[in-house]
Design an enzyme around this catalytic site. Structure first.
Site, PDB file in Angstrom:
ATOM      1  N   ASP A 458       0.827  -1.205   0.000  1.00  0.00           N
ATOM      2  CA  ASP A 458       0.000   0.000   0.000  1.00  0.00           C
ATOM      3  C   ASP A 458       0.863   1.257   0.000  1.00  0.00           C
ATOM      4  O   ASP A 458       2.075   1.222   0.296  1.00  0.00           O
ATOM      5  CB  ASP A 458      -0.928  -0.018   1.219  1.00  0.00           C
ATOM      6  CG  ASP A 458      -2.270   0.651   0.938  1.00  0.00           C
ATOM      7  OD1 ASP A 458      -2.355   1.456  -0.001  1.00  0.00           O
ATOM      8  OD2 ASP A 458      -3.237   0.369   1.678  1.00  0.00           O
ATOM      9  N   ASP A 526     -10.817   1.974  -3.238  1.00  0.00           N
ATOM     10  CA  ASP A 526     -11.337   1.698  -1.895  1.00  0.00           C
ATOM     11  C   ASP A 526     -12.867   1.682  -1.879  1.00  0.00           C
ATOM     12  O   ASP A 526     -13.473   1.250  -0.897  1.00  0.00           O
ATOM     13  CB  ASP A 526     -10.841   2.757  -0.905  1.00  0.00           C
ATOM     14  CG  ASP A 526      -9.421   2.486  -0.424  1.00  0.00           C
ATOM     15  OD1 ASP A 526      -8.899   1.387  -0.678  1.00  0.00           O
ATOM     16  OD2 ASP A 526      -8.831   3.386   0.210  1.00  0.00           O
TER      17      ASP A 526
END
Length: 703
Positions: A458, A526
């Protein structure tokens, strides 16, 4: 195939269905001749013999026609190369030689070499055709060939390529824009005179734009018309500028860096190689363009693309930071029972990471949560028949961490300025060799400590204080951080070839051909709302294949985003358009929900080879009430259809399928019903969808 003519000053590159031609004038001006349908060398030589327009005092005949415009001389377009020393700015080159490398590792490459005697700089322009495609990869190498006593040369700008378009009455620009949780939104606009600039000054590819453009004459559709497109293989700050010039010519330049404030400083003996800027011409609309890009990436970019990606479970939305070994085991048992193949522990397993303000940078298991490390949990997950994965964010650090306390100078910062914290974290400077070595040691040890099969990598904030105190040319951080990231990923992949990597950046903030050449899939957004995801996935599919597009089924209502309520059916069919994942709290799912989930996962596995490896046809866009995509692979066809809502008394249109044999018949695998290819192509498939947020899967096999 590469042909050379015109006494060695005309070059023609030809792919499966297109050609690209350029020529060198007697003044060593490198001019573009053709990019479009396939032509012969004689055609290219005829184009090279045509005279240029006459000179006028206020215009340049080179503008819009030059292959790689540089700053300096009779040019007024945005330059691809801007170089300077303390005394001289600009470039004036002479041609030296060309090289043709044929059949090397499935590719043909043309190299054109130029020299600037004032800067002592050598410039090589590279053109590479991958076997079986029409994608042309272009990049440039700039080398300082002077002696020790010559001055360094600063490259303020060094783009990978300039793409020149043929003359048309009108141009339309397509690109992808967005923001966090709304990435990859497709927009098409008329190209007006002047410049249209997209890019990122954030240090990563960004949620705001993907580095891809497409241009057409305003008349292309999904399955008809000429489309010229280009994509940049770079995961840092970037810029693509599309120019419509006063005489109607159009040109696009692009490369690393967003502005012209400085890219690299070359000392004698040093060189800089730009990222690849790949281009593609197709005659078959935006659908044909997408399918060609997908095929190119599956064959030449994505590592191990021939292998299907497993069904994934990720624990983030179930636990957030409340991670425990027992809790993960409970989720793993339910995931395995549903048919999940890869179980991933997200944030909260390491250091003092019980909230988002501590622990980043300390990549060892939390001793309270995992007293014996990750191996016992990984072994249990493997015993359940699943692979085991973890989440990391190696480029970031919390000030409340052992790493930052030991090395506060390892982050990007400006001396005397406040260190900006987003999400309570700072950015490590991966341009530094000592930082990369430390991360290598920690991550290599972690991957040796337990049987880890998968790493979700990430990157949850942008560059803000991109300083490097003590570095003579701190500006190089913007480029060298990305090269450091690539080097670290390459080293880890080489040392752990069985480990798969996913690129994530708060969702879709780092998706491009550069990161895709080093990762197995990407986290698309997301935003896991199944309706919102249709537009995101539609935009993503313009350039990237379903094989890398991770999509999760999460809980309803969707409390993280919009509280929308949707059926498990709708959530699954939305996520089945790519690499299926589950992100809900399975412990709270009812027995009926788990049973239904098991059925959907089993069904996905039957269509997975077609979805992940087949050709994609966008049948109806998500802006319509009824939208659908189709995948074709060999004798199998899969259709995914979604109905947003049904108006009173309004029948749903039939879906006219594509890519089928009109003379063949096709059997619905689920029902056994037989359909004729010509009927499916010309009259369509009735979906039977009704009401709000309904969805269906159709799987056909050719008889």
């Amino acid at each position: 195939m590469i042909d050379v003519g015109g006494d060695g000053r005309v070059w023609l590159l030809s792919g499966t269905g297109s050609s690209y031609a350029l020529r060198l004038t007697e003044r060593d001006e490198l001019l573009h001749l053709h990019w479009g349908p396939r032509i012969t060398l004689a055609d290219a030589e005829a184009l090279a013999a045509e005279p240029l327009p006459g000179h006028r005092g206020f215009e340049s005949v080179l503008d819009g026609r030059e292959e790689y415009p540089v700053e300096g001389g009779p040019r007024f377009v945005r330059p691809a190369l801007t170089a300077r020393t303390e005394a001289v700015r600009g470039t004036e080159w002479i041609f030296e030689e060309y090289e043709v490398h044929e059949g090397e590792a499935g590719r043909d490459e043309l190299r054109l070499h130029f020299h600037d005697a004032v800067h002592h700089v050598d410039i090589a322009l590279h053109y590479r055709l991958r076997t079986g495609t029409d994608v042309i990869e272009r990049w440039a190498t700039v080398s300082h060939g002077g002696g020790d006593r010559t001055a360094p040369v600063e490259l303020l700008r060094a783009d990978a390529a300039a793409w020149s378009l043929p003359v048309r009455d009108h141009w339309r620009l397509s690109h992808l824009h967005g923001r966090w949780a709304a990435e990859s939104q497709l927009t098409r606009t008329d190209l007006s005179h002047g410049e249209h600039v997209i890019g990122s000054r954030r240090g990563h590819t960004s949620h705001a734009h993907l580095p891809w453009i497409a241009l057409d004459a305003g008349d292309a559709g999904e399955e008809h018309g000429e489309v010229w497109s280009a994509a940049l293989a770079w995961s840092g700050s970037w810029r693509i500028a599309v120019q419509l010039l006063p005489d109607g010519l159009a040109q696009a330049v692009g490369g690393a860096g967003h502005d012209d404030s400085g890219l690299v400083l070359l000392a004698p003996g040093e060189s800089y190689t730009t990222p690849v800027f790949a281009g593609l011409w197709t005659d078959g609309g935006f659908g044909a363009s997408s399918r060609a890009w997908h095929a190119y990436q599956l064959a030449h970019v994505i590592p191990g693309a021939e292998r299907s990606r497993p069904v994934l479970y990720n624990s983030w939305e179930a636990t957030y930071f409340e991670v425990s070994e027992a809790g993960q085991r409970a989720l793993a048992r339910r995931a395995a029972d549903a048919g999940v193949e890869l179980f991933v522990v997200d944030d909260g397993w390491f250091g003092t990471r019980t909230h988002d303000a501590a622990g980043l940078g300390d990549w060892t298991p939390n001793p309270d949560r995992f007293p014996n490390g990750l191996k016992p949990l990984a072994d249990d997950v493997h015993a359940l028949g699943m692979q085991f994965g973890i989440w990391v964010e190696p480029e970031m650090v919390n000030p409340d961490s052992d790493l930052y306390r030991a090395h506060p100078d390892w982050v990007q910062y400006q001396p005397g300025r406040r260190r900006t914290e987003f999400r309570n974290q700072l950015v490590l400077n991966l341009a530094r060799e000592d930082v990369r070595d430390h991360l290598w040691q920690q991550l290599d040890a972690l991957l040796h400590s337990a049987p880890i099969d998968y790493v979700k990598w990430d990157f949850n904030r942008c560059f803000t204080d991109a300083g490097w105190p003590g570095e003579p040319y701190p500006q190089r951080l913007w480029v060298d951080h990305v090269h450091g990231l690539y080097a670290l990923l390459d080293r880890l992949r080489a040392a752990h070839p069985g480990v798969a990597f996913e690129s994530c950046s708060g969702g879709g903030g780092r998706i491009d051909l550069g990161i895709l050449s080093r990762t197995d899939q990407v986290w698309t957004s997301d935003n896991t709302d199944p309706l919102d995801r249709l537009a995101i996935q539609d935009g993503f599919s313009q350039i990237h294949p379903a094989r890398v597009m991770a999509a999760w089924v999460t809980d309803s209502p969707n409390e993280q985003l919009n509280d929308r309520v949707s059926s498990l059916r709708y959530r699954f069919v939305s996520s089945m358009a790519g690499v299926l994942g589950i992100g809900g709290d399975l412990v709270k799912w009812s027995d009926d929900e788990l049973t239904e989930a098991r059925e959907w996962i089993a069904r996905y596995k039957t269509i997975r080879p077609v979805v992940q490896h087949g050709e994609l046809y966008r049948l109806r866009p998500p802006s319509e009430e009824l939208s659908a995509v189709q995948y074709v692979r060999g004798d199998e066809t899969v259709v995914l259809a979604w109905l947003r809502h049904q108006r009173h008394g309004e029948p749903q249109p039939a879906l006219r399928l594509r890519g089928l044999d009109p003379a063949a018949t096709y059997t619905d695998v689920a029902t056994g019903e037989v359909h004729r290819g010509a009927v499916l192509l010309h009259h369509g498939l009735r979906t039977g969808l009704r009401g709000d947020l309904d969805a269906a899967v159709f799987h056909f096999r050719q008889n």
